[in-house]
Write a protein that holds these residues in place. Sequence first.
Motif, short mmCIF file in Angstrom:
data_model
loop_
_atom_site.label_atom_id
_atom_site.label_comp_id
_atom_site.label_asym_id
_atom_site.label_seq_id
_atom_site.Cartn_x
_atom_site.Cartn_y
_atom_site.Cartn_z
N UNK A 1 0.80 -1.22 0.00
CA UNK A 1 0.00 0.00 0.00
C UNK A 1 0.83 1.28 0.00
N UNK A 2 2.12 1.19 0.32
CA UNK A 2 2.98 2.36 0.37
C UNK A 2 3.02 3.18 -0.92
N UNK A 3 3.27 2.54 -2.07
CA UNK A 3 3.29 3.32 -3.31
C UNK A 3 1.95 3.97 -3.64
N UNK A 4 0.85 3.30 -3.35
CA UNK A 4 -0.47 3.91 -3.59
C UNK A 4 -0.67 5.12 -2.69
N UNK A 5 -0.30 4.99 -1.41
CA UNK A 5 -0.44 6.10 -0.48
C UNK A 5 0.39 7.29 -0.94
N UNK A 6 1.61 7.02 -1.38
CA UNK A 6 2.48 8.10 -1.85
C UNK A 6 1.89 8.78 -3.08
N UNK A 7 1.39 8.00 -4.02
CA UNK A 7 0.82 8.56 -5.24
C UNK A 7 -0.38 9.45 -4.93
N UNK A 8 -1.30 8.96 -4.10
CA UNK A 8 -2.49 9.74 -3.78
C UNK A 8 -2.16 10.96 -2.91
N UNK A 9 -1.14 10.84 -2.06
CA UNK A 9 -0.72 11.99 -1.27
C UNK A 9 -0.16 13.08 -2.17
N UNK A 10 0.66 12.70 -3.14
CA UNK A 10 1.23 13.68 -4.08
C UNK A 10 0.12 14.32 -4.89
N UNK A 11 -0.86 13.53 -5.34
CA UNK A 11 -1.99 14.11 -6.08
C UNK A 11 -2.76 15.11 -5.22
N UNK A 12 -2.97 14.78 -3.96
CA UNK A 12 -3.68 15.68 -3.05
C UNK A 12 -2.89 16.97 -2.84
N UNK A 13 -1.59 16.85 -2.69
CA UNK A 13 -0.77 18.04 -2.50
C UNK A 13 -0.77 18.92 -3.74
#
Length: 145
Positions: free
Chosen positions: A86-98
């Motif tokens: 789940x780490x890469x998904x979390x990172x991707x969605x966090x970057x999109x949110x930022x």
Amino acid sequence: MHLVVSSYGESFALIGSVSLGADVETSPSVPRRMLMPIILLFAIVGSYAINNSLFDVGLMLAFGVLAFVLEENDFPVAPVILGVVLGPLLEEYFINSMIKSDGRLIGLVDRPIAAVLAAITIAIVGWTIVASLRSAKANEQHTAG
């Protein structure tokens, strides 16, 4: 055509698993000394088949050794696997949110539902920390007195 074949395959898998489920459950277990080499063989073949690279096989074996060491030292392996998956998904969605909030962290809790969920999460983490500190203090007083 592909969708039809896929549906037939899934249907047969469902029928087979339902009809054979009881038999598999009651059948004698395969000895570990026979099962582990077969699992290792499939893991090696699968990791090599993805990119045709021996580096991938070595990486898979290294993570297998790491999992073994963690398991032997009573570390739970499941959270590590969840983190890796789940780490890469979390990172991707966090970057999109930022990107959407122009780099503002408050953008994560702009909406009421997000704010409530964030507050609940912070409360649960805070409660866990306070409870563990109280438990440690009580144990310390119990052993000292």
